[in-house]
Scaffold this motif. Sequence first.
Motif, mmCIF file in Angstrom:
data_model
loop_
_atom_site.group_PDB
_atom_site.id
_atom_site.type_symbol
_atom_site.label_atom_id
_atom_site.label_comp_id
_atom_site.label_asym_id
_atom_site.label_seq_id
_atom_site.Cartn_x
_atom_site.Cartn_y
_atom_site.Cartn_z
ATOM 1 N N PHE A 145 0.598 -1.216 0.127
ATOM 2 C CA PHE A 145 -0.551 0.510 0.326
ATOM 3 C C PHE A 145 0.872 1.384 0.350
ATOM 4 O O PHE A 145 1.612 1.607 0.695
ATOM 5 C CB PHE A 145 -0.471 0.501 1.415
ATOM 6 N N ILE A 146 0.685 1.836 -1.000
ATOM 7 C CA ILE A 146 1.656 3.767 -0.561
ATOM 8 C C ILE A 146 1.464 4.461 0.217
ATOM 9 O O ILE A 146 -0.086 4.493 0.906
ATOM 10 C CB ILE A 146 1.505 4.203 -2.632
ATOM 11 N N GLY A 147 1.965 4.585 1.036
ATOM 12 C CA GLY A 147 1.827 5.979 1.995
ATOM 13 C C GLY A 147 2.813 6.796 1.359
ATOM 14 O O GLY A 147 3.397 6.935 0.257
ATOM 15 N N GLY A 148 2.180 8.089 1.964
ATOM 16 C CA GLY A 148 3.570 8.833 1.969
ATOM 17 C C GLY A 148 2.678 9.848 1.531
ATOM 18 O O GLY A 148 1.466 10.167 2.269
ATOM 19 N N SER A 149 2.868 11.563 1.078
ATOM 20 C CA SER A 149 1.931 12.642 0.915
ATOM 21 C C SER A 149 2.290 13.088 0.224
ATOM 22 O O SER A 149 3.155 13.015 -0.755
ATOM 23 C CB SER A 149 3.040 13.648 2.454
ATOM 24 N N ASP A 150 1.281 14.058 -0.210
ATOM 25 C CA ASP A 150 1.137 15.163 -1.083
ATOM 26 C C ASP A 150 0.469 16.508 -1.261
ATOM 27 O O ASP A 150 0.416 16.519 -0.285
ATOM 28 C CB ASP A 150 -0.888 14.543 -2.116
ATOM 29 N N LEU A 151 0.970 17.427 -2.055
ATOM 30 C CA LEU A 151 1.152 18.775 -2.134
ATOM 31 C C LEU A 151 -0.623 19.279 -2.821
ATOM 32 O O LEU A 151 -0.446 18.869 -3.840
ATOM 33 C CB LEU A 151 2.368 19.726 -2.449
ATOM 34 N N ALA A 152 -1.690 20.347 -2.239
ATOM 35 C CA ALA A 152 -2.248 20.362 -3.649
ATOM 36 C C ALA A 152 -2.317 22.071 -3.476
ATOM 37 O O ALA A 152 -2.720 22.457 -2.018
ATOM 38 C CB ALA A 152 -3.790 19.666 -2.498
ATOM 39 N N VAL A 153 -3.129 22.242 -4.299
ATOM 40 C CA VAL A 153 -3.462 23.848 -4.373
ATOM 41 C C VAL A 153 -5.074 23.877 -3.482
ATOM 42 O O VAL A 153 -5.909 23.124 -5.259
ATOM 43 C CB VAL A 153 -3.043 25.022 -5.383
ATOM 44 N N THR A 154 -5.703 25.092 -3.054
ATOM 45 C CA THR A 154 -6.886 24.526 -2.459
ATOM 46 C C THR A 154 -7.877 25.389 -4.156
ATOM 47 O O THR A 154 -7.293 26.456 -4.688
ATOM 48 C CB THR A 154 -7.331 24.972 -1.302
ATOM 49 N N ALA A 155 -9.019 24.660 -3.885
ATOM 50 C CA ALA A 155 -10.177 25.604 -5.115
ATOM 51 C C ALA A 155 -10.314 26.848 -5.427
ATOM 52 O O ALA A 155 -10.528 27.750 -6.181
ATOM 53 C CB ALA A 155 -10.924 24.725 -5.311
ATOM 54 N N LYS A 156 -10.441 27.261 -3.964
ATOM 55 C CA LYS A 156 -11.051 29.225 -3.693
ATOM 56 C C LYS A 156 -9.643 30.292 -3.698
ATOM 57 O O LYS A 156 -10.092 30.821 -2.721
ATOM 58 C CB LYS A 156 -11.955 29.404 -2.644
ATOM 59 N N SER A 157 -8.132 29.789 -3.822
ATOM 60 C CA SER A 157 -7.054 30.084 -3.746
ATOM 61 C C SER A 157 -7.408 31.582 -4.405
ATOM 62 O O SER A 157 -7.481 31.646 -5.769
ATOM 63 C CB SER A 157 -5.826 29.306 -3.851
ATOM 64 N N GLN A 158 -7.020 32.728 -3.981
ATOM 65 C CA GLN A 158 -6.837 33.962 -4.310
ATOM 66 C C GLN A 158 -5.164 33.941 -5.063
ATOM 67 O O GLN A 158 -5.376 35.212 -6.055
ATOM 68 C CB GLN A 158 -7.187 35.306 -3.565
ATOM 69 N N ASN A 159 -4.596 33.648 -4.929
ATOM 70 C CA ASN A 159 -3.283 33.526 -5.388
ATOM 71 C C ASN A 159 -2.604 31.995 -6.238
ATOM 72 O O ASN A 159 -2.244 31.443 -6.002
ATOM 73 C CB ASN A 159 -2.061 33.711 -3.909
ATOM 74 N N ALA A 160 -3.430 31.249 -7.024
ATOM 75 C CA ALA A 160 -3.455 30.680 -7.788
ATOM 76 C C ALA A 160 -2.601 29.563 -8.333
ATOM 77 O O ALA A 160 -1.381 28.213 -7.912
ATOM 78 C CB ALA A 160 -4.954 29.306 -8.382
ATOM 79 N N GLN A 161 -2.126 31.339 -9.166
ATOM 80 C CA GLN A 161 -0.632 30.712 -9.938
ATOM 81 C C GLN A 161 0.558 30.757 -8.673
ATOM 82 O O GLN A 161 1.094 29.743 -9.101
ATOM 83 C CB GLN A 161 -0.175 31.379 -10.636
ATOM 84 N N ALA A 162 0.732 30.997 -7.644
ATOM 85 C CA ALA A 162 1.508 31.320 -7.460
ATOM 86 C C ALA A 162 1.855 30.377 -6.188
ATOM 87 O O ALA A 162 2.722 29.919 -6.358
ATOM 88 C CB ALA A 162 1.704 33.020 -6.509
ATOM 89 N N ALA A 163 0.803 29.929 -5.641
ATOM 90 C CA ALA A 163 0.532 28.559 -5.132
ATOM 91 C C ALA A 163 0.786 27.791 -5.572
ATOM 92 O O ALA A 163 2.136 26.489 -4.999
ATOM 93 C CB ALA A 163 -0.976 28.728 -4.381
#
Length: 396
Positions: A280-298
Motif C-alpha cells: 500500500f502506498i504511503g506518503g504525502s501529496d501537496l494540493a492547491v485549494t480551489a478558492k485560492s486567491q493566488n493560485a498561480q503563485a501557490a
Amino acid sequence: MTGTVTVWLMDDAQKSWPELVQQVNDEFAEKYPKVQIKLSYHEWGKKVSELDAAIAAGQAPDVVELGNTETLKYVVDGSLLKQEANTFDNSDNWIKGLVDTCTYQSTLYCVPYYAGARVGIYNSKMFQDATGSADFPQTESALIDALDKMATKNKGNAGYSPLYLPGPYWYAAMSYVTAYGGSIAKFDGNGTWHGTLHDAQSQQGLQHFVDLVHDYNKGDLKVNEQDQAKVLGHEKAGLIYANGWEQSVATAPITGTPALKDVLKVAAMPGPNGKPLPSFIGGSDLAVTAKSQNAQAASDWVRMFTSSKSEQLLADKDTLPNNLVQLAPLKNKPSTSAAANAVENAWFTPLAPGWSAIEKQNILPNMLNAIFSGKTVEQATKEADAEIDQLINKQG
C-alpha cells in the motif's frame, strides 16, 4: 503580483527537512518578491479537523499537505484545484501509486511529494538460530522454508508466530490480491465503479493471504494489526509486515524490548511471483485549494517544493522521493532498499466517491473475519462485492 500564499505543511517537514522549506521559500521570494509566504506546521492527528474548519469558514490555506489517504475526500467535494502534470518536474516518472492518490476520473488534483511503503520487520537472531543465517530470504519459497524452521525451533514458546499476519489486516490482504493482478474495485467505461474481489485473480491472492495466516499466525486470527509491533517486540513473532516506523515501537520500553535494537532488521517482503510484495502506498501529496486567491503563485510554490532539486534533498535524507529516477539509487542503499523496492509497484485504494463509506463500514475487515470464521473465499468475496457495489458510486 502581490498578496499572500498561505502554506500548511505537516510537522514532519519542520523536524526532518527544515532546510528544504527554507530553500524553497528563498527561491519563491526571488520569483515573487511582493508575495508573502505564511507558513504553518500541523500535526497529523489534528490537521483534517483544522482544514475542514478553515474551508467551512472560507479561510482555507492556498497550499496544503495531505496524507495520501486524505486526498479523496477533498477531491470529491471540490476543495482542490486541478493541476497540469506536465508542468511539474519528473511527472513522467512519478511513482504510479502516488499519482493514483491524486487522480480522480483521469484528472490530477494534487502533486506527489514523498512516498512510503510497508516492509518486513524481522528478528534476525530467530532466523539465525532456526536456519543458520541471519539474512532475510529473497524469495517467498525460501521465506516459507525459514518460517517452517522457526516454527519447529520455537515450538516451546507458547503463542509464538513465525509470521504474525493478522486476519483482518486488509492492507496486507490487498497486497497479495495486487500481487496476483487482482483489485478491490475497477472503474468501467460507463463511468461506474464495481467491486472486483470476486474476480479469479483477486480470489487467488486472497486465498494465498488466508493460507499464510492459517499456517503461521498462532494468535487470535480475528485480532487486527494494531499491536503487531508489540508482538514482535515481546519476542512472540519472528516477522511482521509493517510500516517502517513500527520497528521503533518494537524496540521501545513497555511496548517492546530495547535490547532488540540491533536484532530487528528491515527487508523487502517477497511476494508470490518472484517480486517484492506490492505495498500500500504511503506518503504525502501537496494540493492547491480551489478558492485560492493566488493560485498561480501557490502552484509555483508546489512546483518548487517538488522539483528535482527538492526531491534530491529528501532522497539524501533517506525519504523516498516522488519519482522513479531519483528513487533508483535508494534501491541499493541498505537503509532504504526495502521500502524503495516495495514502492514501485505499490497500490492504493480506489479513488471512488463512496470509498470512505466502504472503509467506515469495515467491509474488508468484515470479509476477512467472515473467512476466518469459516466462510469460503468464494462466498465472502461475492458478498463483499455486493456491499461495495451499493456504496462505491455514492458520495460520502
